[in-house]
Design a protein around this motif. Structure first.
Motif, mmCIF file in Angstrom:
data_model
loop_
_atom_site.group_PDB
_atom_site.id
_atom_site.type_symbol
_atom_site.label_atom_id
_atom_site.label_comp_id
_atom_site.label_asym_id
_atom_site.label_seq_id
_atom_site.Cartn_x
_atom_site.Cartn_y
_atom_site.Cartn_z
ATOM 1 N N UNK A 140 0.853 -1.185 0.000
ATOM 2 C CA UNK A 140 0.000 0.000 0.000
ATOM 3 C C UNK A 140 0.890 1.236 0.000
ATOM 4 N N UNK A 141 0.283 2.359 -0.345
ATOM 5 C CA UNK A 141 1.070 3.589 -0.454
ATOM 6 C C UNK A 141 1.200 4.214 0.934
ATOM 7 N N UNK A 142 1.947 3.517 1.783
ATOM 8 C CA UNK A 142 2.220 3.985 3.135
ATOM 9 C C UNK A 142 3.605 3.530 3.531
ATOM 10 N N UNK A 143 4.194 4.238 4.500
ATOM 11 C CA UNK A 143 5.558 3.891 4.920
ATOM 12 C C UNK A 143 5.742 4.025 6.418
ATOM 13 N N UNK A 144 4.608 4.222 7.159
ATOM 14 C CA UNK A 144 4.699 4.360 8.616
ATOM 15 C C UNK A 144 5.044 5.762 9.076
ATOM 16 N N UNK A 145 5.138 6.713 8.136
ATOM 17 C CA UNK A 145 5.376 8.112 8.483
ATOM 18 C C UNK A 145 4.455 9.005 7.652
ATOM 19 N N UNK A 146 4.321 10.261 8.054
ATOM 20 C CA UNK A 146 3.402 11.171 7.361
ATOM 21 C C UNK A 146 3.715 11.307 5.880
ATOM 22 N N UNK A 147 4.975 11.541 5.553
ATOM 23 C CA UNK A 147 5.397 11.663 4.153
ATOM 24 C C UNK A 147 6.429 10.565 3.898
ATOM 25 N N UNK A 148 6.316 9.898 2.762
ATOM 26 C CA UNK A 148 7.226 8.790 2.465
ATOM 27 C C UNK A 148 8.397 9.284 1.619
ATOM 28 N N UNK A 149 9.600 9.026 2.110
ATOM 29 C CA UNK A 149 10.805 9.440 1.399
ATOM 30 C C UNK A 149 11.663 8.230 1.051
ATOM 31 N N UNK A 150 12.400 8.374 -0.011
ATOM 32 C CA UNK A 150 13.306 7.334 -0.487
ATOM 33 C C UNK A 150 14.721 7.904 -0.460
ATOM 34 N N UNK A 151 15.659 7.086 0.010
ATOM 35 C CA UNK A 151 17.055 7.541 0.093
ATOM 36 C C UNK A 151 17.872 6.827 -0.984
ATOM 37 N N UNK A 152 18.644 7.593 -1.761
ATOM 38 C CA UNK A 152 19.484 7.002 -2.812
ATOM 39 C C UNK A 152 20.929 7.386 -2.520
ATOM 40 N N UNK A 153 21.784 6.384 -2.319
ATOM 41 C CA UNK A 153 23.208 6.647 -2.069
ATOM 42 C C UNK A 153 24.028 6.093 -3.228
ATOM 43 N N UNK A 154 25.058 6.842 -3.618
ATOM 44 C CA UNK A 154 25.847 6.458 -4.795
ATOM 45 C C UNK A 154 27.295 6.081 -4.462
ATOM 46 N N UNK A 155 27.802 6.471 -3.299
ATOM 47 C CA UNK A 155 29.210 6.249 -2.960
ATOM 48 C C UNK A 155 30.097 7.217 -3.726
ATOM 49 N N UNK A 156 31.444 7.007 -3.667
ATOM 50 C CA UNK A 156 32.440 7.828 -4.375
ATOM 51 C C UNK A 156 32.226 9.333 -4.172
ATOM 52 N N UNK A 157 31.829 9.748 -2.984
ATOM 53 C CA UNK A 157 31.605 11.170 -2.659
ATOM 54 C C UNK A 157 30.539 11.849 -3.518
ATOM 55 N N UNK A 158 29.709 11.066 -4.187
ATOM 56 C CA UNK A 158 28.594 11.647 -4.957
ATOM 57 C C UNK A 158 27.481 11.945 -3.942
ATOM 58 N N UNK A 159 26.911 13.145 -3.950
ATOM 59 C CA UNK A 159 25.893 13.445 -2.945
ATOM 60 C C UNK A 159 24.685 12.503 -3.034
ATOM 61 N N UNK A 160 24.161 12.129 -1.875
ATOM 62 C CA UNK A 160 22.987 11.258 -1.879
ATOM 63 C C UNK A 160 21.737 12.084 -2.187
ATOM 64 N N UNK A 161 20.646 11.385 -2.476
ATOM 65 C CA UNK A 161 19.383 12.059 -2.764
ATOM 66 C C UNK A 161 18.335 11.526 -1.799
ATOM 67 N N UNK A 162 17.476 12.429 -1.315
ATOM 68 C CA UNK A 162 16.314 12.018 -0.535
ATOM 69 C C UNK A 162 15.120 12.625 -1.244
ATOM 70 N N UNK A 163 14.207 11.760 -1.638
ATOM 71 C CA UNK A 163 13.147 12.215 -2.536
ATOM 72 C C UNK A 163 11.836 11.518 -2.164
ATOM 73 N N UNK A 164 10.736 12.252 -2.278
ATOM 74 C CA UNK A 164 9.437 11.690 -1.914
ATOM 75 C C UNK A 164 9.002 10.623 -2.917
ATOM 76 N N UNK A 165 8.359 9.565 -2.417
ATOM 77 C CA UNK A 165 7.852 8.527 -3.317
ATOM 78 C C UNK A 165 7.548 7.246 -2.566
ATOM 79 N N UNK A 166 6.827 6.330 -3.227
ATOM 80 C CA UNK A 166 6.475 5.035 -2.619
ATOM 81 C C UNK A 166 7.351 3.907 -3.138
ATOM 82 N N UNK A 167 7.896 4.068 -4.328
ATOM 83 C CA UNK A 167 8.894 3.140 -4.842
ATOM 84 C C UNK A 167 9.624 3.893 -5.944
#
Ligand SMILES: [Ca+2]
Ligand SMILES: [Ca+2]
Length: 207
Positions: free
Chosen positions: A88-115
């Motif tokens: 379901x479109x829920x994540x246990x918090x008010x707004x659902x965020x996704x974390x994307x990490x790339x390594x190699x000192x590339x900045x990570x991204x935090x972005x709203x979404x369900x998948x």
């Protein structure tokens, strides 16, 4: 003299704008959020039925930071599995965020979404670094957002975003096309009577 009714309407307007503003705080000009938005004191916990699943997946990319070495994305998010075993479109918090990490000192991204799914694409601005496409599932059933990001001065810049129809297969095709020396992002749109989804090319502006 200001009437009471006018005063009240002003107060309502100010309160409304304050709420509007605070709702948008989580997104910067590039559509990204911050670490604080993952925190449950900032982004409050929300009750749900079923169980909370932690999704962790890696996707292989091209060279997104120009060091001649291929990169990858580690994607993390939480998702609720309902008692009938469906997501379901829920994540246990008010707004659902996704974390994307790339390594190699590339900045990570935090972005709203369900998948979400990340794919690298052409080097559109010719700086020796491949751009990335992010396919995101949002509130609307089967429809989502496709955003094109470029790493510029070690920060992610949003070059464009369009609506896309998301199927069940996560192996999305490359939605960037080159024509007459210009790059376009391919958008999906319903026709007038919602019977056919057609495709439209949207010009990508790199400057
Ligand atoms: Ca690289
Ligand atoms: Ca580039």
């Amino acid at each position: 003299m200001e009437s009471n009714a006018l005063k009240i309407s002003k107060i309502i307007f100010i309160v409304f704008c304050f709420l509007c503003g605070s709702k948008n705080l989580a997104q910067d000009v590039n559509g990204l959020a911050s670490m604080a938005d993952l925190d449950s004191t900032e982004n409050l916990l929300r009750p749900y039925e079923g169980k909370l699943e932690r999704i962790l997946k890696t996707q292989l990319l091209g060279d997104i930071n120009g060091d001649q070495i291929k990169d990858s994305a580690l994607i993390q998010y939480k998702r609720v599995v309902a008692p009938d075993s469906t997501y379901v479109k829920e994540c246990g918090q008010n707004v659902c965020y996704i974390r994307i990490q790339f390594g190699s000192n590339i900045p990570e991204m935090i972005i709203e979404g369900y998948s979400l799914s990340v794919k690298s694409t052409f080097d559109i601005n010719h700086d020796g670094k491949d751009e990335i496409l992010i396919f995101r599932e949002l509130q609307q059933y089967n429809w989502g957002d496709l955003s094109l990001y470029s790493l510029y001065k070690n920060e992610w810049k949003l070059l464009g975003s369009v609506n896309v129809f998301l199927g069940d297969d996560e192996d999305y095709e490359n939605r960037i096309v080159k024509s007459g020396g210009k790059f376009y992002i391919v958008e999906d749109a319903w026709n007038k009577d919602f019977s056919v989804i057609s495709r439209k090319k949207v010009l990508i502006k790199t400057k």
